[in-house]
Design a protein around this motif. Structure first.
Motif, PDB file in Angstrom:
ATOM      1  N   ARG A 184      48.546   5.015 -59.820  1.00  0.00           N
ATOM      2  CA  ARG A 184      49.473   4.512 -59.039  1.00  0.00           C
ATOM      3  C   ARG A 184      48.844   3.662 -58.073  1.00  0.00           C
ATOM      4  N   MET A 185      49.452   2.942 -56.978  1.00  0.00           N
ATOM      5  CA  MET A 185      49.096   2.246 -56.309  1.00  0.00           C
ATOM      6  C   MET A 185      48.066   2.989 -55.090  1.00  0.00           C
ATOM      7  N   PRO A 186      46.984   2.484 -54.455  1.00  0.00           N
ATOM      8  CA  PRO A 186      46.289   3.247 -53.430  1.00  0.00           C
ATOM      9  C   PRO A 186      47.134   3.091 -52.027  1.00  0.00           C
ATOM     10  N   GLU A 187      47.044   4.298 -51.350  1.00  0.00           N
ATOM     11  CA  GLU A 187      47.745   4.507 -50.099  1.00  0.00           C
ATOM     12  C   GLU A 187      46.687   4.275 -48.973  1.00  0.00           C
ATOM     13  N   LEU A 188      45.462   4.094 -49.201  1.00  0.00           N
ATOM     14  CA  LEU A 188      44.256   3.794 -48.281  1.00  0.00           C
ATOM     15  C   LEU A 188      43.790   2.290 -48.498  1.00  0.00           C
ATOM     16  N   CYS A 189      43.109   1.849 -47.429  1.00  0.00           N
ATOM     17  CA  CYS A 189      42.580   0.735 -47.339  1.00  0.00           C
ATOM     18  C   CYS A 189      41.656   0.266 -48.517  1.00  0.00           C
ATOM     19  N   VAL A 190      41.963  -0.951 -49.045  1.00  0.00           N
ATOM     20  CA  VAL A 190      41.033  -1.437 -50.304  1.00  0.00           C
ATOM     21  C   VAL A 190      39.941  -2.366 -49.800  1.00  0.00           C
ATOM     22  N   SER A 191      38.808  -2.634 -49.747  1.00  0.00           N
ATOM     23  CA  SER A 191      38.002  -3.412 -49.208  1.00  0.00           C
ATOM     24  C   SER A 191      38.177  -4.895 -49.694  1.00  0.00           C
ATOM     25  N   GLN A 192      38.028  -5.963 -48.927  1.00  0.00           N
ATOM     26  CA  GLN A 192      38.067  -7.329 -49.789  1.00  0.00           C
ATOM     27  C   GLN A 192      37.041  -7.537 -50.625  1.00  0.00           C
ATOM     28  N   GLY A 193      37.651  -8.116 -51.782  1.00  0.00           N
ATOM     29  CA  GLY A 193      36.925  -8.483 -52.936  1.00  0.00           C
ATOM     30  C   GLY A 193      36.996  -7.541 -54.175  1.00  0.00           C
ATOM     31  N   MET A 194      37.835  -6.386 -53.673  1.00  0.00           N
ATOM     32  CA  MET A 194      38.018  -5.496 -54.856  1.00  0.00           C
ATOM     33  C   MET A 194      39.041  -5.813 -55.674  1.00  0.00           C
ATOM     34  N   CYS A 195      39.351  -5.265 -56.792  1.00  0.00           N
ATOM     35  CA  CYS A 195      40.458  -5.487 -57.852  1.00  0.00           C
ATOM     36  C   CYS A 195      40.405  -6.838 -58.379  1.00  0.00           C
ATOM     37  N   SER A 196      39.220  -7.348 -58.477  1.00  0.00           N
ATOM     38  CA  SER A 196      38.935  -8.620 -59.031  1.00  0.00           C
ATOM     39  C   SER A 196      39.759  -9.750 -58.170  1.00  0.00           C
ATOM     40  N   THR A 197      39.843  -9.823 -56.906  1.00  0.00           N
ATOM     41  CA  THR A 197      40.562 -10.821 -56.018  1.00  0.00           C
ATOM     42  C   THR A 197      39.901 -10.902 -54.807  1.00  0.00           C
ATOM     43  N   ASP A 198      40.362 -11.819 -54.233  1.00  0.00           N
ATOM     44  CA  ASP A 198      39.913 -12.100 -52.752  1.00  0.00           C
ATOM     45  C   ASP A 198      40.686 -11.238 -51.796  1.00  0.00           C
ATOM     46  N   VAL A 199      41.933 -10.929 -52.141  1.00  0.00           N
ATOM     47  CA  VAL A 199      42.789 -10.279 -51.039  1.00  0.00           C
ATOM     48  C   VAL A 199      43.297  -9.029 -51.828  1.00  0.00           C
ATOM     49  N   PRO A 200      42.750  -8.029 -51.910  1.00  0.00           N
ATOM     50  CA  PRO A 200      43.603  -6.944 -52.884  1.00  0.00           C
ATOM     51  C   PRO A 200      44.716  -6.278 -51.957  1.00  0.00           C
ATOM     52  N   LEU A 201      45.662  -5.948 -52.698  1.00  0.00           N
ATOM     53  CA  LEU A 201      47.031  -5.339 -51.925  1.00  0.00           C
ATOM     54  C   LEU A 201      47.011  -3.748 -52.134  1.00  0.00           C
ATOM     55  N   TRP A 202      47.340  -3.148 -50.931  1.00  0.00           N
ATOM     56  CA  TRP A 202      47.365  -1.809 -50.989  1.00  0.00           C
ATOM     57  C   TRP A 202      48.568  -1.233 -50.445  1.00  0.00           C
ATOM     58  N   ALA A 242      45.538  -0.849 -58.186  1.00  0.00           N
ATOM     59  CA  ALA A 242      45.759   0.512 -58.785  1.00  0.00           C
ATOM     60  C   ALA A 242      44.465   1.556 -58.464  1.00  0.00           C
ATOM     61  N   ASP A 243      44.767   2.739 -58.054  1.00  0.00           N
ATOM     62  CA  ASP A 243      43.712   3.703 -57.533  1.00  0.00           C
ATOM     63  C   ASP A 243      43.344   4.340 -58.781  1.00  0.00           C
ATOM     64  N   ILE A 244      41.986   4.125 -59.277  1.00  0.00           N
ATOM     65  CA  ILE A 244      41.577   4.823 -60.304  1.00  0.00           C
ATOM     66  C   ILE A 244      41.468   6.425 -60.315  1.00  0.00           C
ATOM     67  N   ASP A 245      41.377   6.878 -58.847  1.00  0.00           N
ATOM     68  CA  ASP A 245      41.423   8.510 -58.623  1.00  0.00           C
ATOM     69  C   ASP A 245      42.745   9.199 -58.766  1.00  0.00           C
ATOM     70  N   SER A 246      43.925   8.059 -59.225  1.00  0.00           N
ATOM     71  CA  SER A 246      45.291   8.856 -59.056  1.00  0.00           C
ATOM     72  C   SER A 246      45.793   9.133 -60.565  1.00  0.00           C
ATOM     73  N   ILE A 247      44.790   8.967 -61.644  1.00  0.00           N
ATOM     74  CA  ILE A 247      45.097   9.008 -63.094  1.00  0.00           C
ATOM     75  C   ILE A 247      45.646  10.448 -63.319  1.00  0.00           C
ATOM     76  N   THR A 248      46.718  10.276 -64.185  1.00  0.00           N
ATOM     77  CA  THR A 248      47.473  11.706 -64.496  1.00  0.00           C
ATOM     78  C   THR A 248      47.943  11.379 -66.025  1.00  0.00           C
ATOM     79  N   PRO A 249      48.040  12.253 -66.901  1.00  0.00           N
ATOM     80  CA  PRO A 249      48.371  12.143 -68.331  1.00  0.00           C
ATOM     81  C   PRO A 249      49.729  11.978 -68.233  1.00  0.00           C
ATOM     82  N   VAL A 250      50.125  11.036 -69.440  1.00  0.00           N
ATOM     83  CA  VAL A 250      51.383  10.571 -69.659  1.00  0.00           C
ATOM     84  C   VAL A 250      52.298  11.751 -70.271  1.00  0.00           C
ATOM     85  N   ASP A 251      53.534  12.268 -69.795  1.00  0.00           N
ATOM     86  CA  ASP A 251      54.110  13.185 -70.558  1.00  0.00           C
ATOM     87  C   ASP A 251      54.889  12.904 -71.797  1.00  0.00           C
ATOM     88  N   ASP A 252      55.290  11.543 -71.510  1.00  0.00           N
ATOM     89  CA  ASP A 252      56.412  10.947 -72.668  1.00  0.00           C
ATOM     90  C   ASP A 252      55.452  10.154 -73.653  1.00  0.00           C
TER      91      ASP A 252
END
Length: 448
Positions: free
Chosen positions: A17-35, A94-104
């Motif tokens: 899922r998307m992160p709910e906390l601040c993502v630093s500039q330059g993360m997520c392979s872009t200049d302006v990461p969106l959270w 996307a927040d790598i710490d939010s990974i959960t298994p797919v049930d479907d």
């Protein structure tokens, strides 16, 4: 990427899922990461709107991108209705710490061609629209929605086929979804005066609702001397442009539920009916409430007259006036006047006043006002009377009005020298033909 529709985020076959906390500039392979500037919804929350921030120059929300829709789904994952970001050098993270298994097990694994840590499942943009048989799905200004068919009724184009229902302290307004979309207003940009109160879709109509219990939604209650009014508005801003310009347009549709404050009622039935009810449709057909007037034999108001007994002259009668269908926490019933006539005509020349200007007639010492202006129930009592000239029946009439408790002294003060003086024009009274009686009197005398 040309974002259209709803997306589910996956990482190597697992939910993310998307992160709910601040993502630093330059993360997520872009200049302006969106959270996501807000928490993810629960299942019972349905579709919610969340703000999106972009980090830049050591400011977590330096750039404010366009809001997006988010929905929680069974299976512990979320879907997002992504739109093109306001800043071209930004991407959704996307927040790598939010990974959960797919049930479907039927969810296929998607490989992102840019080899980033997030993958997406793209859905048919028309699937979520659920257009009715009177609508068709299409795209306008980069947004998919439902257009009106040629055969679709075009009633009330200027008001988007608005339909209003008022009841007690609640109101419901519905609008044509396709007419709104064709005017440039997708349903997800509209809300009531309280921005958290969005509409719900019901069979091709966008329905807004407010009530005074737990869904006030910015509703304003006022009184103007003749009516009390619940007011709200449907609002929204749409932008058909993008990039460095905008073509924003704003919608504001005001609506109200209006209730008349004053009524004159006469209880009327042919064969000694001793309890009557009337449904009154109020001005403009916008609201309705119910008025009853019931005579009782006892001071506890537990034994109403059943129409089979004669009433002895000088016997005490207890009368209750009840208004139902209005908010009893904010509105009270005020008995302005009551009078008796020997025939079923409230304007008959021969009459005897029982209550005048909210208080007992000083010429009739038997009248007692027991409750007036403190709730939606008014009560008084008097001793049975008889008219001269061989009249054998008595009909009772009362004029009431509704009083807004907030900021008003609705209770009558009938102390000597403090009695209320008439302050309203009687021409606003709405006469209703309702009766209790006739009372058939017999000679005799009883105590209290």
């Amino acid at each position: 990427m040309n974002w259209n529709g709803w997306y589910r985020l996956l990482n190597q076959g697992n939910n993310i899922r998307m992160p709910e906390l601040c993502v630093s500039q330059g993360m997520c392979s872009t200049d302006v990461p969106l959270w996501l500037n807000g928490s993810h919804p629960r299942l019972e929350d349905g579709v919610v709107t969340r703000k999106v921030c972009g980090s830049w120059n050591n400011d977590c929300c330096y750039f404010k991108s366009f809001p997006i829709q988010v929905k929680a789904c069974p299976g512990n994952y979320y879907v997002y209705e992504f739109v093109s970001p306001a800043i071209c050098s930004s991407v959704y993270c996307a927040d790598i710490d939010s990974i959960t298994p797919v049930d479907d097990p039927e969810i296929p694994e998607f490989i992102d061609p840019m080899t980033t840590t997030t993958t997406t499942v793209m859905m048919d943009p028309c699937t979520e629209q659920n257009c009715t048989e009177d609508e068709w799905c299409g795209e306008r200004d980069g947004i998919y929605g439902c257009f009106c068919n040629e055969s679709h009724s075009r009633t009330g184009d200027e008001s988007y086929d608005s339909r209003e229902t008022c009841e007690s302290s609640s109101g419901t307004m519905s609008l044509s979804r396709c007419q709104l979309f064709e005017a440039g207003f997708p349903v997800n940009v509209l809300h009531l005066s309280d921005p958290s109160c969005n509409g719900t879709l019901q069979n091709g109509r966008l329905v807004f609702h407010f009530d005074n219990d737990d869904h006030i939604c910015g509703t304003n209650l006022t009184a103007n001397g003749t009516h009390f009014v619940y007011e709200n508005s449907i609002q929204g801003v749409a932008d058909s442009a993008g990039g460095p310009i905008n073509r924003k347009k704003q919608l504001e549709l005001r609506f109200s539920c209006i209730y008349q404050l004053s009524q004159t009622l006469t209880m009327d039935m042919e064969f000694n009916p001793l309890q009557s009810i009337v449904h009154k449709t109020l001005p403009d057909g916008q609201g309705m409430y119910q008025v009853r007037m019931i005579p009782y034999q006892d001071a506890a108001f537990s034994h109403p007259y059943d129409g089979s007994e004669d009433i002895v002259v000088d016997q005490r009668i207890y009368v209750e006036v009840i208004v139902k269908g209005v908010d009893s926490r904010q509105i009270s019933t005020v008995i302005d006047s009551c009078w008796a006539t020997p025939v079923n005509d409230q304007n008959f020349a021969v009459r005897w006043d029982l209550i005048i200007n909210k208080c007992p007639n000083q010429d009739d010492k038997t009248v007692k006002v027991l409750q007036n202006g403190v709730s939606t129930t008014g009560r008084f009592s008097f001793k049975m009377l008889a008219f001269n000239n061989y009249y054998s029946k008595v009909f009772l009439h009362c004029a009431i009005h509704l009083c807004l408790l907030q900021g008003n002294n609705c209770a009558a003060n009938c102390s000597p020298g403090q009695q209320h003086r008439a302050g309203r024009s009687v021409d606003i009274h709405d006469k209703a033909s309702i009766s209790v009686g006739p009372f058939i009197w017999t000679a005799g005398s009883t105590g209290e």
